[in-house]
Design a protein around this motif. Structure first.
Motif, mmCIF file in Angstrom:
data_model
loop_
_atom_site.group_PDB
_atom_site.id
_atom_site.type_symbol
_atom_site.label_atom_id
_atom_site.label_comp_id
_atom_site.label_asym_id
_atom_site.label_seq_id
_atom_site.Cartn_x
_atom_site.Cartn_y
_atom_site.Cartn_z
ATOM 1 N N ALA A 5 0.841 -1.200 0.000
ATOM 2 C CA ALA A 5 0.000 0.000 0.000
ATOM 3 C C ALA A 5 0.877 1.250 0.000
ATOM 4 N N PHE A 6 1.977 1.211 0.761
ATOM 5 C CA PHE A 6 2.893 2.347 0.819
ATOM 6 C C PHE A 6 3.569 2.574 -0.535
ATOM 7 N N ILE A 7 4.013 1.495 -1.155
ATOM 8 C CA ILE A 7 4.641 1.613 -2.485
ATOM 9 C C ILE A 7 3.627 2.126 -3.498
ATOM 10 N N GLN A 8 2.402 1.641 -3.412
ATOM 11 C CA GLN A 8 1.352 2.138 -4.308
ATOM 12 C C GLN A 8 1.141 3.630 -4.116
ATOM 13 N N GLY A 9 1.118 4.083 -2.879
ATOM 14 C CA GLY A 9 0.964 5.509 -2.597
ATOM 15 C C GLY A 9 2.117 6.329 -3.153
ATOM 16 N N LEU A 10 3.341 5.819 -3.018
ATOM 17 C CA LEU A 10 4.501 6.524 -3.565
ATOM 18 C C LEU A 10 4.459 6.598 -5.089
ATOM 19 N N VAL A 11 4.113 5.492 -5.724
ATOM 20 C CA VAL A 11 4.023 5.486 -7.190
ATOM 21 C C VAL A 11 2.927 6.439 -7.653
ATOM 22 N N ALA A 12 1.793 6.436 -6.966
ATOM 23 C CA ALA A 12 0.704 7.360 -7.317
ATOM 24 C C ALA A 12 1.142 8.808 -7.105
ATOM 25 N N ALA A 13 1.898 9.070 -6.042
ATOM 26 C CA ALA A 13 2.378 10.428 -5.774
ATOM 27 C C ALA A 13 3.318 10.897 -6.875
ATOM 28 N N VAL A 14 4.224 10.028 -7.297
ATOM 29 C CA VAL A 14 5.153 10.382 -8.379
ATOM 30 C C VAL A 14 4.382 10.632 -9.667
ATOM 31 N N LEU A 15 3.430 9.771 -9.978
ATOM 32 C CA LEU A 15 2.632 9.940 -11.200
ATOM 33 C C LEU A 15 1.821 11.236 -11.154
ATOM 34 N N ALA A 16 1.206 11.525 -10.010
ATOM 35 C CA ALA A 16 0.420 12.760 -9.870
ATOM 36 C C ALA A 16 1.312 13.988 -9.973
ATOM 37 N N ALA A 17 2.507 13.921 -9.381
ATOM 38 C CA ALA A 17 3.436 15.055 -9.442
ATOM 39 C C ALA A 17 3.913 15.294 -10.869
ATOM 40 N N ILE A 18 4.246 14.229 -11.581
ATOM 41 C CA ILE A 18 4.680 14.375 -12.978
ATOM 42 C C ILE A 18 3.561 14.959 -13.826
ATOM 43 N N ALA A 19 2.343 14.455 -13.641
ATOM 44 C CA ALA A 19 1.199 14.987 -14.394
ATOM 45 C C ALA A 19 0.971 16.463 -14.064
ATOM 46 N N GLY A 20 1.080 16.815 -12.789
ATOM 47 C CA GLY A 20 0.890 18.206 -12.383
ATOM 48 C C GLY A 20 1.944 19.131 -12.962
ATOM 49 N N ILE A 21 3.192 18.701 -12.962
ATOM 50 C CA ILE A 21 4.274 19.527 -13.500
ATOM 51 C C ILE A 21 4.112 19.709 -15.003
ATOM 52 N N ILE A 22 3.770 18.635 -15.693
ATOM 53 C CA ILE A 22 3.559 18.728 -17.149
ATOM 54 C C ILE A 22 2.379 19.649 -17.451
ATOM 55 N N TYR A 23 1.275 19.471 -16.710
ATOM 56 C CA TYR A 23 0.105 20.320 -16.935
ATOM 57 C C TYR A 23 0.413 21.785 -16.634
ATOM 58 N N ASN A 24 1.189 22.029 -15.590
ATOM 59 C CA ASN A 24 1.585 23.391 -15.242
ATOM 60 C C ASN A 24 2.342 24.048 -16.399
ATOM 61 N N ARG A 25 3.263 23.332 -16.988
ATOM 62 C CA ARG A 25 4.041 23.875 -18.109
ATOM 63 C C ARG A 25 3.154 24.100 -19.336
ATOM 64 N N ILE A 26 2.296 23.158 -19.642
ATOM 65 C CA ILE A 26 1.386 23.313 -20.779
ATOM 66 C C ILE A 26 0.487 24.528 -20.570
ATOM 67 N N TYR A 27 -0.033 24.689 -19.361
ATOM 68 C CA TYR A 27 -0.922 25.815 -19.065
ATOM 69 C C TYR A 27 -0.175 27.138 -19.179
ATOM 70 N N TYR A 28 1.074 27.146 -18.724
ATOM 71 C CA TYR A 28 1.868 28.368 -18.832
ATOM 72 C C TYR A 28 2.072 28.756 -20.292
ATOM 73 N N PHE A 29 2.446 27.811 -21.137
ATOM 74 C CA PHE A 29 2.688 28.128 -22.546
ATOM 75 C C PHE A 29 1.398 28.441 -23.294
#
Length: 130
Positions: A5-29
């Motif tokens: 469950a902890f590993i799943q949470g970490l993987v989900a956190a990394v995936l959510a962070a990557i998606a958020g960073i990519i979306y942030n850059r797309i929104y900025y441009f």
């Protein structure tokens, strides 16, 4: 079981962070509006990890206590709380020096759902590990 469950949470956190960073850059441009004083890479990573780790502990507790029913209750709670959290970026007051504050919800509202989407995306990968 907690390890997976902890590993799943970490993987989900990394995936959510990557998606958020990519979306942030797309929104900025797309809008040429910089909201980095409010939402930056550090805050995106931090909130993604926080939300996913809190979700991990709640998930583990509910599944341990209620079994399969706990997982169903967790899914409903996570979805409902994600929708309720939409009010946070809509109701926030931005500093006066921010350009185009009216388009801030267009950046922040979709990001509210990234931890839940990431959690539901990686869940099947860890279903047999419990």
């Amino acid at each position: 079981m907690f390890k997976w469950a902890f590993i799943q949470g970490l993987v989900a956190a990394v995936l959510a962070a990557i998606a958020g960073i990519i979306y942030n850059r797309i929104y900025y441009f797309a809008t040429e509006t910089d909201f980095s004083k409010i939402i930056n890479v550090g805050s995106i990573i931090g909130i993604s990890v926080l939300v996913c780790m809190v979700a991990t502990f709640i998930y583990f507790g509910l599944v341990k206590w209620l079994g399969r029913t706990g997982e169903i209750i967790f899914n409903f709670l996570f979805s409902i709380l994600s929708f309720a959290c939409v009010m946070i970026p809509i109701s926030i007051s931005l500093p006066l020096d921010i350009k185009s504050p009216e388009i801030f919800p267009g950046l922040a509202v979709p990001m509210v759902f990234f931890p839940a989407i990431a959690w539901y995306t990686v869940k099947p990968l860890f279903a047999g590990k419990e």
